[in-house]
Scaffold this active site. Structure first.
Site, short mmCIF file in Angstrom:
data_model
loop_
_atom_site.label_atom_id
_atom_site.label_comp_id
_atom_site.label_asym_id
_atom_site.label_seq_id
_atom_site.Cartn_x
_atom_site.Cartn_y
_atom_site.Cartn_z
N ASP A 131 -23.71 -49.40 -30.88
CA ASP A 131 -24.10 -50.31 -29.81
C ASP A 131 -25.59 -50.64 -29.89
O ASP A 131 -26.06 -51.59 -29.25
CB ASP A 131 -23.81 -49.68 -28.44
N ASP B 25 -11.86 -51.83 -28.50
CA ASP B 25 -12.87 -50.86 -28.06
C ASP B 25 -12.22 -49.57 -27.58
O ASP B 25 -11.01 -49.52 -27.29
CB ASP B 25 -13.73 -51.48 -26.96
#
Length: 752
Positions: A564, A494
């Site tokens: 997301d 990430d």
């Protein structure tokens, strides 16, 4: 830097012989023609270079002044057709010189150039004039070519690298800039390549977005002036993706999904980048792409080089759909780490929505048992397993296992996952640090910063300066240790903020802007080194969703996280836009909880599953709260997905009905490369006024073959044949029984 598919093996003498004799090479090959003469600085030596691949020809040559000039880029022409050497375009009155009007392959800023230059430098004595002329040519293999250019008087040279893919006709271009000046020069702007299109009416397509709303397809007329597509954020960015397509829209040539001429390209760079699309004063169009020149400065001492990213570009006369199919097949076959035959992605379960930061050994083992019962292949533990990571305020940078949560390390959990016939994955965020961490307290100088200025936090974190060698070594070291000591098959990598205060005070002031290049180079080198030492570990590029998705990162990672936002209705448009530039193979698509946390929209489990089955499937819902009926649906459709996954993720994608612009309906179809299987999906947003779902006329099938239709989910209208020819399914089509709100259906065709 590793330059994918642009390996250079100079063979100067053999190329000169080929040029002199007029030798050409068949297939996806280099062709060189010449008019005998000496080098351009002394006489009008003129060569023509031609690259053929797929259905495309790309030709350029040396004009009468010694400049490298584009001649032709379009549909493949005959092998015996002769292409005349280029001639520079004339002046336009006294306001636009011939140098400005001539479409050069790689133009230096000098001699009155007013268009976007490929290269701009400042010499130590203040001179900023750079005029690049042809020097020599090198052939590395039949599909590749290197061209050396040099300034007319200064010791600065540029080697242009070309490679055409024989299957798709996609051209890979980059440049290596080298200085042998006695004193350092400053590179202020450096492109990978420039492309030119002749005057016509064109439409530009590009992808824009924001966090939770990535990959929106935009289309607009190309007009006079510049359209800048860029990221200044230190990464490729959610806001604009480094991809473009330009369709020709003259009266007799209108571009749609399956028709019309399209030129397209993607920049393989994960740092700050810029693509400039410019219609000049004579209506020609130029596309230039490479490092973003904003806040950019790269000094070169004598003997030093700077390599640009690779700019990939292609052509088709079969519309936007074929443009995306060509680029996507090229990516799967040439760019991904497992190319040319990457494995379909494992179906994953990720623990984030079930536990967030509150991970424990017992809790993760319980989730793993539930995931295994659904037919999941890979269990991924998300954030919260390391350091003092109980919220997003602390712990980043301290990559040791939290002993309160995992008293005996990760091994007991990993062993449990393996006993359930799943492999194990882990979330990491290597480039970031919380101020509340042992690492930051020990090394506050390791973050990007300007001394004496505030350090801006986002998500309570700062960015490590990966350009520093000590930081680079630390990041590689803890990842290598983690992978060496544990049987980890997968890293979800990430990257949850953009740059600020991009200072590098280790270096002299005039060298600090190298941070934009060296940071990304070091990122790539870490990924490359990890892949060599741990070849069975797979990696996902995630950046709060689609903040770092590009062909550069995809050379080192197996998949990406597009957004997301997993709301299934929103995902239809996100996934639609994504597939114009990137293959379904790398597009992770999760099924998560309902109502969805972002929009509070409630949808059925079948609808959520079908939307995600159009990509590489993952489950992210809280398995502790799902009903037995929902769990049964996941298990049933996961099994069905695995039977058609390779076709969905690596076949030919056809966007039958777009979900954009408020459409009530959407539909996609994917056909296996051998045309033996097809899978198609249909979705309805909300039925209005009793309208039925549009008839789907399928594409890409073998018209003479016979196919058997079966349902994955949903029904067709009464009277639909079970067995019919490819011609029937494509010409007559199929009607689906699909009404209501947020409904979906999926079917498969098998060649008999």
């Amino acid at each position: 830097m590793n330059r994918p598919f642009l390996k250079t093996f100079p063979n100067f003498l053999s190329l000169l012989l080929c040029v002199a004799l007029g030798i050409s090479f068949a297939g996806g090959a280099l062709h060189a023609q010449s008019t005998p003469g000496t080098q351009p600085a002394r006489a009008p030596f003129q060569a023509v270079f031609r690259l053929d691949g797929g259905d495309t020809t790309y030709a350029f040559g040396v004009n009468e002044r010694g400049e490298l000039q584009q001649i032709y880029w379009g549909g493949r022409i005959g092998a015996s057709d002769t292409i005349a050497p280029p001639k520079s375009n004339p002046d336009w009155a006294s306001f636009d010189s011939s140098y400005n009007n001539t479409p050069q392959e790689y133009a230096g800023w000098g001699t009155g150039l007013f268009h976007e230059p490929a290269l701009k430098v400042t010499f130590a004595d203040g001179n900023r004039d750079l005029v690049l002329h042809y020097v020599s040519s090198f052939r590395s293999d039949e599909h590749s070519l290197d061209i050396m250019l040099k300034d007319i008087s200064r010791a600065v040279s540029v080697t242009l690298h070309y490679r055409i893919d024989p299957a798709t006709g996609i051209l890979a271009r980059s440049a290596t800039i080298e200085s042998h000046e006695a004193k350092p020069i400053m590179i202020e702007q450096a492109a990978a390549a420039g492309f030119a299109l002749p005057p016509a009416h064109y439409t530009l397509s590009y992808l824009s977005g924001r966090w939770a709303g990535e990959f929106t397809l935009n289309q607009e007329a190309v007009r006079p002036g510049q359209r800048i597509l860029e990221s200044r954020r230190g990464s490729s960015g959610h806001q604009i993706n480094p991809w473009f397509a330009i369709g020709k829209n003259d009266a007799a040539d209108i571009v749609d999904e399956e028709h019309g001429e399209v030129w397209f390209g993607a920049l393989a760079w994960s740092g700050s980048w810029r693509i400039t699309v410019e219609q000049d004063q004579l209506d020609a169009v130029r596309v230039t792409g490479g490092f973003n020149p904003f806040d950019f400065g790269y000094p070169l001492k004598s003997g030093e080089k700077l390599e640009t990213p690779v700019f990939y570009a292609g052509y088709t006369h079969n519309g936007m759909g074929e443009a995306s199919r060509l680029l996507n097949h090229f990516t799967v076959s040439n760019i991904l780490p497992e190319a040319p035959n990457p494995r379909p992605r494992p179906v994953i379960y990720n623990s984030w929505e079930a536990t967030e930061f509150n991970v424990t050994e017992a809790g993760q083992e319980s989730l793993a048992e539930k995931a295994a019962a659904l037919g999941i292949d890979r269990f991924v533990m998300d954030d919260g397993w390391f350091g003092q990571r109980k919220t997003d305020h602390a712990g980043l940078g301290d990559w040791y296992v939290n002993k309160e949560k995992f008293p005996n390390g990760l091994k007991p959990l990993i062993d449990k996952v393996h006993s359930l016939n799943m492999d194990f994955g882990l979330w990491v965020e290597p480039e970031m640090v919380n101020p509340d961490s042992d690492l930051y307290r020990k090394h506050p100088e390791w973050v990007l910063n300007f001394p004496g200025r505030p350090r801006s936090e986002e998500r309570n974190q700062l960015m490590l300066n990966l350009a520093r060698q000590d930081v680079r070594d630390y990041v590689y070291g803890f990842l290598d240790k983690l992978l060496t000591e544990n049987q980890i098959a997968f890293l979800k990598w990430d990257y949850n903020r953009n740059w600020s205060e991009p200072g590098w005070d280790q270096l002299p002031p005039d060298e600090q802007k190298k941070v934009y290049v060296q940071f990304t180079r070091n990122l790539y080198s870490i990924l490359a080194e990890l892949r060599v030492k741990h070849p069975n570990v797979e990696i996902e590029s995630c950046s709060g969703g689609g903040g770092r998705v590009d062909l550069g990162i995809l050379h080192y990672t197996d998949e990406v996280w597009p957004s997301d936002n997993t709301d299934p209705l929103d995902r239809l448009t996100i996934q639609d836009g994504f597939t114009y530039a990137y293959p379904v193979q790398v597009m992770m698509a999760w099924v998560t909880d309902s109502p969805h946390w972002l929009n509070q929209r409630s949808t059925s489990m079948a609808y959520r599953m079908l939307v995600s089955m159009q990509g590489s499937l993952g489950i992210g819902a809280n398995l502790n709260k799902l009903s037995d009926a929902d769990l049964s649906t996941i298990k049933r459709l996961t099994g069905a997905y695995k039977q058609v996954q390779k076709t969905i993720t690596q076949g030919d994608l056809y966007r039958l009905i777009s979900p954009t612009n408020g459409s009530e309906f959407s539909a996609t179809e994917t056909v296996s490369t051998d045309k033996s299987q097809a899978v198609f999906f249909g979705f309805v947003h909300s039925t209005q006024e009793g309208r039925t779902f549009p008839r789907l006329q399928l594409l890409g099938l073998d018209p003479g073959a016979v196919y058997t239709l079966s349902s994955i989910e949903g029904n067709t209208v009464e009277g639909t044949p079970v067995v019919a020819s490819g011609a029937w399914w494509m010409n007559h089509g199929v009607n689906l029984q699909l009404k209501g709100d947020f409904q979906g259906a999926a079917f498969r065709l098998e060649k008999k």
